[in-house]
Design a protein around this motif. Structure first.
Motif, short mmCIF file in Angstrom:
data_model
loop_
_atom_site.label_atom_id
_atom_site.label_comp_id
_atom_site.label_asym_id
_atom_site.label_seq_id
_atom_site.Cartn_x
_atom_site.Cartn_y
_atom_site.Cartn_z
N GLN A 166 34.77 40.00 37.34
CA GLN A 166 34.14 39.45 38.54
C GLN A 166 35.02 39.69 39.77
O GLN A 166 34.53 40.07 40.84
N ARG A 167 36.32 39.50 39.63
CA ARG A 167 37.24 39.73 40.75
C ARG A 167 37.30 41.21 41.14
O ARG A 167 37.36 41.54 42.32
N LEU A 219 29.40 47.15 35.76
CA LEU A 219 30.01 48.46 35.98
C LEU A 219 31.53 48.36 35.87
O LEU A 219 32.17 49.25 35.31
N ALA A 220 32.10 47.27 36.39
CA ALA A 220 33.55 47.07 36.29
C ALA A 220 33.99 47.01 34.83
O ALA A 220 35.01 47.59 34.45
N VAL A 221 33.22 46.31 34.01
CA VAL A 221 33.54 46.21 32.58
C VAL A 221 33.47 47.59 31.93
O VAL A 221 34.36 47.97 31.15
N ALA A 222 32.43 48.36 32.25
CA ALA A 222 32.26 49.67 31.64
C ALA A 222 33.38 50.63 32.04
O ALA A 222 33.94 51.34 31.18
N LEU A 269 40.92 49.29 29.04
CA LEU A 269 41.18 47.91 29.44
C LEU A 269 40.09 46.98 28.92
O LEU A 269 38.90 47.32 28.96
N ARG A 270 40.51 45.79 28.47
CA ARG A 270 39.57 44.77 28.01
C ARG A 270 39.62 43.60 29.00
O ARG A 270 40.54 42.78 28.94
N PRO A 271 38.67 43.52 29.93
CA PRO A 271 38.70 42.44 30.93
C PRO A 271 38.57 41.06 30.29
O PRO A 271 37.67 40.83 29.48
#
Length: 339
Positions: free
Chosen positions: A163-164, A145-148, A155-157
């Protein structure tokens, strides 16, 4: 009827007159709040929102049906939000679903209600209601969900940033979104101008998640010890510590108590509940006292206040720790007054 995640999201974004009640139950209060907010957005910026809670509906069950059938004072859209909702709403919900007509949708947030509750069965069995169980996502789901969300903000994690971010949110989707919004602003990122999200950015503006000792502060709130709370808040202020970690820890404690309180309200014995939830033996006495002190509606209200305080602290142009300190001090005083 029972709704899955896709069904309930679509229903919130495009409410149908076929459904009078949307019941969002289960421990993930942030997911329920996000869905309820989607209904508010769908109703329009000028829509009139009527806020009720379970205690009001217990004393006046017919009010919900009256509100659902009433016209807005300004002639526009209108909807009703019931929070927190519990078994005390059964008569009000039954009356609403049995009424000959009800033009305004009702969304009910029931974070302490389990799937076996009578109001859940009522919503599941009714063709005029939708019931959706909100459960906190797993660590892996929250990372996805954080990536999406990050990608939605340009933003490109990279490395371990997703994870953080997932860990910092403590299962709260709204908090996760606010963190990512801050990072996007910091990096001047947007969908049309994507930027790499590196660990250095999180170090610069991410929430402080140090290993500060939080136990005494949390215990002070749960036990209603205002003097002890003041001393702990002073200690954190001197250290310059962000309130985010202890607000999240307090939210987790309240959720744990809410789950145990629900078992007790179902008739389970206290000793069995403490063992089932694996309460450390040295904490059993204090936990038992807390469960006698806190009712299910009180826990739901407290959790909502803690989540609101966290989001307020993370908002732009906020009053910093003053917001969190004030909210928690008021909560602790209310418990202290109960004795």
């Amino acid at each position: 009827m029972k709704a899955n995640a896709r069904d309930i999201r679509a229903a919130m974004e495009r409410p149908s007159p076929d459904y009078r009640l949307y019941l969002l139950h289960g421990p993930d209060a942030s997911a329920a709040a996000e869905l309820a907010a989607r209904l508010g957005t769908a109703m329009g910026a000028d829509a009139e929102r009527i806020d009720l809670d379970g205690a009001q509906l217990k004393n006046d069950p017919a009010r919900l049906t009256d509100e659902a059938g009433s016209l807005s004072l300004f002639g526009g859209a209108r909807f009703i939000r019931v929070s927190p909702a519990g078994e005390e709403c059964l008569e009000a919900f039954s009356t609403l679903l049995a009424a000959s007509q009800a033009g305004n949708p009702v969304v009910a947030l029931a974070p302490t209600v389990k799937s076996t509750a009578k109001i859940v069965k009522l919503a599941l069995d009714s063709p005029r209601a939708m019931a959706f169980a909100c459960y906190e996502p797993s660590a892996a789901d929250l990372e996805k969900l954080a990536v999406a969300i990050a990608r939605d903000h340009g933003l490109r994690p990279l490395a371990d940033t997703a994870q953080r971010l997932a860990a910092s949110a403590a299962g709260d989707r709204a908090v996760l979104t606010r963190e990512i919004e801050k990072l996007a602003l910091y990096l001047d990122a947007a969908p049309d101008r994507p930027q790499d999200l590196e660990p250095a950015a999180l170090d610069a503006v991410g929430a402080d998640l140090g290993d500060t000792e939080l136990g005494p502060l949390i215990d002070a709130v749960i036990a209603g010890r205002t003097a002890m709370l003041g001393a702990e808040l002073g200690r954190f202020a001197e250290a310059g510590t962000s309130p985010i970690p202890w607000l999240r820890q307090l939210a987790r404690r309240l959720m744990s108590l809410a789950e145990m309180r629900a078992d007790l309200d179902r008739g389970d014995a206290l000793d069995g509940v403490l063992k089932r939830h694996r309460v450390f033996f040295r904490e059993e006495a204090a936990t038992g006292q807390a469960l006698r002190r806190w009712s299910a509606p009180m826990l739901a209200t407290a959790l909502a206040r803690v989540r609101h305080a966290e989001r307020a602290v993370m908002a732009s142009a906020n009053a910093g720790t003053v917001l969190a300190d004030h909210a928690i001090a008021e909560l602790t005083r209310s418990i202290e007054r109960r004795g």
